[in-house]
Scaffold this motif. Sequence first.
Motif, PDB file in Angstrom:
ATOM      1  N   MET A 238     -11.483  16.482  56.951  1.00 58.88           N
ATOM      2  CA  MET A 238     -12.195  17.704  56.585  1.00 58.88           C
ATOM      3  C   MET A 238     -11.514  18.392  55.408  1.00 58.88           C
ATOM      4  N   GLY A 239     -10.187  18.463  55.461  1.00 60.65           N
ATOM      5  CA  GLY A 239      -9.454  19.090  54.360  1.00 60.65           C
ATOM      6  C   GLY A 239      -9.631  18.338  53.053  1.00 60.65           C
ATOM      7  N   LEU A 240      -9.600  17.002  53.119  1.00 63.16           N
ATOM      8  CA  LEU A 240      -9.702  16.190  51.909  1.00 63.16           C
ATOM      9  C   LEU A 240     -11.086  16.272  51.277  1.00 63.16           C
ATOM     10  N   VAL A 241     -12.126  16.120  52.087  1.00 61.21           N
ATOM     11  CA  VAL A 241     -13.486  16.144  51.506  1.00 61.21           C
ATOM     12  C   VAL A 241     -13.845  17.545  51.020  1.00 61.21           C
ATOM     13  N   THR A 242     -13.335  18.582  51.698  1.00 60.70           N
ATOM     14  CA  THR A 242     -13.594  19.953  51.261  1.00 60.70           C
ATOM     15  C   THR A 242     -12.923  20.233  49.919  1.00 60.70           C
ATOM     16  N   ALA A 243     -11.633  19.827  49.789  1.00 63.14           N
ATOM     17  CA  ALA A 243     -10.908  20.029  48.534  1.00 63.14           C
ATOM     18  C   ALA A 243     -11.586  19.275  47.397  1.00 63.14           C
ATOM     19  N   PHE A 244     -12.037  18.047  47.663  1.00 63.28           N
ATOM     20  CA  PHE A 244     -12.725  17.244  46.657  1.00 63.28           C
ATOM     21  C   PHE A 244     -13.992  17.957  46.179  1.00 63.28           C
ATOM     22  N   ALA A 245     -14.819  18.386  47.126  1.00 61.34           N
ATOM     23  CA  ALA A 245     -16.094  19.012  46.781  1.00 61.34           C
ATOM     24  C   ALA A 245     -15.893  20.352  46.074  1.00 61.34           C
ATOM     25  N   GLN A 246     -14.926  21.154  46.534  1.00 65.98           N
ATOM     26  CA  GLN A 246     -14.681  22.460  45.925  1.00 65.98           C
ATOM     27  C   GLN A 246     -14.171  22.319  44.496  1.00 65.98           C
ATOM     28  N   ASP A 247     -13.211  21.422  44.284  1.00 66.33           N
ATOM     29  CA  ASP A 247     -12.623  21.267  42.954  1.00 66.33           C
ATOM     30  C   ASP A 247     -13.633  20.727  41.950  1.00 66.33           C
ATOM     31  N   PHE A 248     -14.409  19.743  42.355  1.00 67.72           N
ATOM     32  CA  PHE A 248     -15.372  19.172  41.414  1.00 67.72           C
ATOM     33  C   PHE A 248     -16.568  20.099  41.181  1.00 67.72           C
ATOM     34  N   HIS A 249     -16.938  20.864  42.198  1.00 64.98           N
ATOM     35  CA  HIS A 249     -17.998  21.857  41.991  1.00 64.98           C
ATOM     36  C   HIS A 249     -17.536  22.931  41.007  1.00 64.98           C
ATOM     37  N   LYS A 250     -16.238  23.261  41.062  1.00 67.17           N
ATOM     38  CA  LYS A 250     -15.693  24.243  40.128  1.00 67.17           C
ATOM     39  C   LYS A 250     -15.716  23.705  38.693  1.00 67.17           C
ATOM     40  N   GLN A 251     -15.413  22.415  38.508  1.00 68.45           N
ATOM     41  CA  GLN A 251     -15.398  21.830  37.176  1.00 68.45           C
ATOM     42  C   GLN A 251     -16.812  21.526  36.663  1.00 68.45           C
ATOM     43  N   PHE A 252     -17.720  21.186  37.589  1.00 70.13           N
ATOM     44  CA  PHE A 252     -19.101  20.845  37.220  1.00 70.13           C
ATOM     45  C   PHE A 252     -20.059  21.684  38.071  1.00 70.13           C
ATOM     46  N   PRO A 253     -20.174  22.985  37.773  1.00 69.42           N
ATOM     47  CA  PRO A 253     -20.912  23.922  38.634  1.00 69.42           C
ATOM     48  C   PRO A 253     -22.398  23.623  38.772  1.00 69.42           C
ATOM     49  N   ARG A 254     -22.965  22.815  37.877  1.00 67.67           N
ATOM     50  CA  ARG A 254     -24.383  22.491  37.999  1.00 67.67           C
ATOM     51  C   ARG A 254     -24.652  21.591  39.207  1.00 67.67           C
ATOM     52  N   ILE A 255     -23.621  20.898  39.666  1.00 67.61           N
ATOM     53  CA  ILE A 255     -23.752  20.032  40.847  1.00 67.61           C
ATOM     54  C   ILE A 255     -23.215  20.801  42.047  1.00 67.61           C
ATOM     55  N   SER A 256     -23.972  20.871  43.102  1.00 63.63           N
ATOM     56  CA  SER A 256     -23.627  21.725  44.244  1.00 63.63           C
ATOM     57  C   SER A 256     -22.448  21.184  45.042  1.00 63.63           C
ATOM     58  N   TYR A 257     -21.834  22.075  45.790  1.00 63.58           N
ATOM     59  CA  TYR A 257     -20.740  21.718  46.705  1.00 63.58           C
ATOM     60  C   TYR A 257     -21.195  20.649  47.686  1.00 63.58           C
ATOM     61  N   LEU A 258     -22.386  20.803  48.258  1.00 61.49           N
ATOM     62  CA  LEU A 258     -22.882  19.852  49.252  1.00 61.49           C
ATOM     63  C   LEU A 258     -23.136  18.471  48.649  1.00 61.49           C
ATOM     64  N   THR A 259     -23.562  18.426  47.394  1.00 61.24           N
ATOM     65  CA  THR A 259     -23.778  17.126  46.747  1.00 61.24           C
ATOM     66  C   THR A 259     -22.465  16.364  46.616  1.00 61.24           C
ATOM     67  N   PHE A 260     -21.416  17.052  46.147  1.00 65.98           N
ATOM     68  CA  PHE A 260     -20.103  16.405  46.057  1.00 65.98           C
ATOM     69  C   PHE A 260     -19.589  16.025  47.442  1.00 65.98           C
TER      70      PHE A 260
END
Length: 465
Positions: A306-328
Amino acid sequence: MNTENQQFKLTFINYLIIGSLLFGMFFGAGNLIFPLHLGQLAGSHWLPAAIGFLLSGTLLPLLSIIAISITQSEGIYDVARPIGRHYALIFLILVHATLGPMFATPRTATVPFELGFARYIPANQTWIWLLVFSAAFFTLTYFLSRSESHIIDIIGKLLNPLFLILLFIIFLFAFLRPMGDAEQAVISTNYVHDALTNGFLEGYNTMDVLAGLAFGVTIVTSIKLMGVRSPRSIAAATAKSGIICIGFEALIYLGLIVIGAMSLANFKLSENGGIAFGQIANYYMSAVGSAILATLATVTCLSTAMGLVTAFAQDFHKQFPRISYLTFLRFTCAISFVIANVGLTQIISWSLPILMLLYPLAITVILLSILSPLFKKSPIVYRITTVFTLIPALFDATNALPPILKQTAPIQGLVHFASSYLPLFSLGFAWVPFALIGFILSIAAYALFRAPSMQLNPETSAKPK
């Protein structure tokens, strides 16, 4: 702003909850099996091996959290940003690929499967059951991680207490009825003279230094959700919670290393810590021990996943905000599921050269971040030190390649060259003297070029007043 900060001052209980969140994300089943196996390898030299393991497995992860606090960063990109935007983005992608869908996250499913279930399944059916188990595991991980605001409640208040209860049962049996004397245990060849350095390198397998940088965004987000807004207050809360988490983790590591050394009185050196843990659990509690082990591994790996997938999705959503957190989130869970079915042995084998490359780069950027107030976060210090670290780290990574690649003529030529000319290469630390030289040279360059008109990075140059 001051009124707001006073209104949302965290209590000691809040720090415990955040520390519990960090612990749950850091401590997976890999953190159980690697120190246990280290104890078996080191034998009666378990203490120097434990010191080395704690340096890389607990102290450095703590420093990574402190680095985020000092620089008031929110993740990997911010920490590496002084080196350059492109480098920071590449570093972020490599770290998250390693922690995420390529290695660490798939391992969160394969480790509990190997520990608790694989030995009860016929060999020709293992792949089918791994497919079913990993599909269920990552489906559950996805649904539990969809809401960022629920991460603290799920990991800190539910999974961690269950994990600690199960681990306490194993420890209770092992120390009340020890299998043997750790001080009399047989020492493996590599640990007769180099127990400290080999213990340090074994700590790489936990990937916690990389995780400390990656989890920064999750920790900052969680602290903000508690009502803290001031960057200084967020930094202080991150550092205090990290000390609580890492201190407790160090005690568990020590216990596991000692148990591993004691187990040699009854069992031969195992191929990995998973086998050793299964033997120890069955020795004390037979079928009940196996059930506890399977539950323990699944619970702790679920919290780490949970920690790993959350960190992955949050960080990449921050860098590419057009793609949603849930998509990542869907992406990393899906790819992790596919890679998990390659098998634990292959995942570990191919992750080692990547770790030998990324760990030196991560360690240097962490130390530079902590020391950054001394040289005002000057890019020249970051860049020169990183270049000097990168070159020998590439050779260390080459030396750690799986046999199918390492035995080829070009790779053998590179290894022979490094063995002849790079100090500490045989120990896996060729990057250390180069990093020190690079840092000294960079400080000299900073002292020479620190005038505003001579700054290397115009974006950070101070304007004349």
